[in-house]
Scaffold this motif. Sequence first.
Motif, PDB file in Angstrom:
ATOM      1  N   SER A  85       0.818  -1.265   0.064  1.00 22.51           N
ATOM      2  CA  SER A  85       0.031  -0.118   0.132  1.00 22.51           C
ATOM      3  C   SER A  85       0.633   1.329   0.023  1.00 22.51           C
ATOM      4  O   SER A  85       0.336   2.234  -0.012  1.00 22.51           O
ATOM      5  N   THR A 125      -8.762   2.668  -4.480  1.00 20.78           N
ATOM      6  CA  THR A 125      -8.208   3.879  -3.862  1.00 20.78           C
ATOM      7  C   THR A 125      -8.668   5.151  -4.809  1.00 20.78           C
ATOM      8  O   THR A 125      -8.495   4.819  -5.883  1.00 20.78           O
ATOM      9  N   GLU A 127      -6.531   7.204  -5.777  1.00 21.09           N
ATOM     10  CA  GLU A 127      -5.434   7.321  -6.479  1.00 21.09           C
ATOM     11  C   GLU A 127      -5.268   6.703  -8.175  1.00 21.09           C
ATOM     12  O   GLU A 127      -4.595   7.018  -8.821  1.00 21.09           O
ATOM     13  N   TYR A 152       2.304   1.594  -7.572  1.00 21.26           N
ATOM     14  CA  TYR A 152       1.082   1.429  -6.585  1.00 21.26           C
ATOM     15  C   TYR A 152      -0.212   1.534  -7.386  1.00 21.26           C
ATOM     16  O   TYR A 152      -1.128   0.755  -7.465  1.00 21.26           O
ATOM     17  N   LEU A 192       2.010   9.440   5.956  1.00 23.61           N
ATOM     18  CA  LEU A 192       2.362  10.797   6.522  1.00 23.61           C
ATOM     19  C   LEU A 192       1.804  11.332   7.995  1.00 23.61           C
ATOM     20  O   LEU A 192       2.726  11.454   8.676  1.00 23.61           O
ATOM     21  N   LYS A 195       3.528   9.356  10.866  1.00 27.02           N
ATOM     22  CA  LYS A 195       4.980   9.615  10.714  1.00 27.02           C
ATOM     23  C   LYS A 195       5.044  11.021  11.542  1.00 27.02           C
ATOM     24  O   LYS A 195       5.918  11.093  12.226  1.00 27.02           O
ATOM     25  N   TYR A 209       7.962  16.208   1.728  1.00 20.82           N
ATOM     26  CA  TYR A 209       8.220  16.224   0.116  1.00 20.82           C
ATOM     27  C   TYR A 209       8.198  17.443  -0.567  1.00 20.82           C
ATOM     28  O   TYR A 209       6.892  17.871  -0.523  1.00 20.82           O
ATOM     29  N   ARG A 216      -4.291  16.253  -0.058  1.00 21.07           N
ATOM     30  CA  ARG A 216      -5.135  15.105  -0.167  1.00 21.07           C
ATOM     31  C   ARG A 216      -6.354  15.290   0.637  1.00 21.07           C
ATOM     32  O   ARG A 216      -6.616  16.212   1.608  1.00 21.07           O
ATOM     33  N   ASN A 251      -0.122  19.109   2.649  1.00 23.95           N
ATOM     34  CA  ASN A 251       0.599  18.452   3.673  1.00 23.95           C
ATOM     35  C   ASN A 251       1.252  19.226   4.791  1.00 23.95           C
ATOM     36  O   ASN A 251       1.444  19.024   5.951  1.00 23.95           O
ATOM     37  N   ARG A 275       8.769  13.311  -3.857  1.00 25.27           N
ATOM     38  CA  ARG A 275       8.707  12.283  -4.417  1.00 25.27           C
ATOM     39  C   ARG A 275       8.494  12.053  -6.022  1.00 25.27           C
ATOM     40  O   ARG A 275       8.008  13.134  -6.541  1.00 25.27           O
ATOM     41  N   HIS A 278       5.228  12.819  -7.774  1.00 23.82           N
ATOM     42  CA  HIS A 278       4.218  12.921  -6.862  1.00 23.82           C
ATOM     43  C   HIS A 278       2.910  13.635  -7.270  1.00 23.82           C
ATOM     44  O   HIS A 278       3.010  14.778  -7.918  1.00 23.82           O
TER      45      HIS A 278
END
Length: 334
Positions: A85, A125, A127, A152, A192, A195, A209, A216, A251, A275, A278
Amino acid sequence: MKILVTGGAGFIGSNFCRYMLNKYKNYKIVCLDCLTYAGSLESLKDVLKNKDFKFVKGNICNKKLVEKLFKKEKFDIVVNFAAESHVDRSIKKPKIFLQTNILGTQTLMDACIKNNVKRFHQISTDEVYGDMSLTSKEKFSETSPLKPSNPYSASKASADLLVLSYIKTFNLQATISRSSNNFGPYQYTEKLIPKIIENAIKDKKIPIYGNGKNIRDWQYVLDNCKAIDLIIHFGKTGDIYNIGANNEKSNINIVKTILKKLNKSEDLIEFVEDRKGHDLKYSLDSTKIRNELGFKPEYSFEKGLTETINWYLNNLDWLKKVEKYKQNYIFRRL
Ligand code: NAD
Ligand code: TDX
């Protein structure tokens, strides 16, 4: 009702097992998970004590094991959370993403057909739609074209297409949900939000990044569980449902909010190399699930974030245990 939850030792899967066992006292849940670096029995510790729950260690790509399990357990519903994932890992080592996310899905669907499973639900997802510009007012609906940007999301989009092909060709009784970014308890700290929380608690630098302006749509994990529960019971076979939260945040905004809540300095933020590929912004139109199935998220971003931060603060032991497990786990060499 007997439900197979694959990937149930991971973040969303473990929350889903707990949610379903709490809600339905007469349901049996079997979890199939091969416990990669991302899965841990520590995330199911309470659930393992429930007499209606069974854990089976195994890989969804293992046809023999999957067939034996389906024959023995006679599942009514299969919900496929099992996946590689993490986008960053897919950029470094794509092959395992194709194996688990595409071929694993195929193995499960073949077993569903052979054993007349009433419903296969694929967890996908947002994405798969690719991204949009930061200033775009567009929202992706279920009929938007698929334009995945990284290995992914390409593997998840491939699995979606495979599910749709099985519906048409083999009359597989299936549904698909595409949710936005989840956050909440039991999420591994490679992602994210956990973390940021872990690093902030430990006064470690927080890597952001690029310029941190990427956006998001953040959804509290229990709202996603609630939506999936609605789809597997009332969703129309063959249909796709977007699950968004309308919590679009950059972010940098997220990291600053969390640092403030934890009373930590913004000096912990460290802008690092971007990334590759990204995605700039995700934005989902979830009108369909709201209108057709009456879905309404229960958690505001603020409430979900407070619950999440408190959970991590109260479960430092979980963090320690999963970190130790991860360090001992050798990422499969291909
Ligand atoms: P996760 O990485 O936390 O958990 C994945 C689980 O799958 C782990 O327990 C792992 O051990 C297991 N697994 C991996 N490969 C396996 C295999 N071959 N056989 C059996 N088990 C295997 O992931 P997550 O964040 O909980 O995501 C769950 C699903 O939701 C995934 O399909 C993901 O694509 C999707 N999704 C996640 C998000 C998000 O924000 N986390 C958003 C949208 C969709
Ligand atoms: O250290 C970091 N620094 C950083 O700036 C990490 C881990 C991430 N980021 C950025 C990249 C993204 O713009 O934060 C954003 C979120 O990153 P991730 O948590 O890795 O999530 P994302 O790449 O958006 O993908 C997630 O949502 C869709 C899940 O991991 C997927 O499984 C899901 O399908």
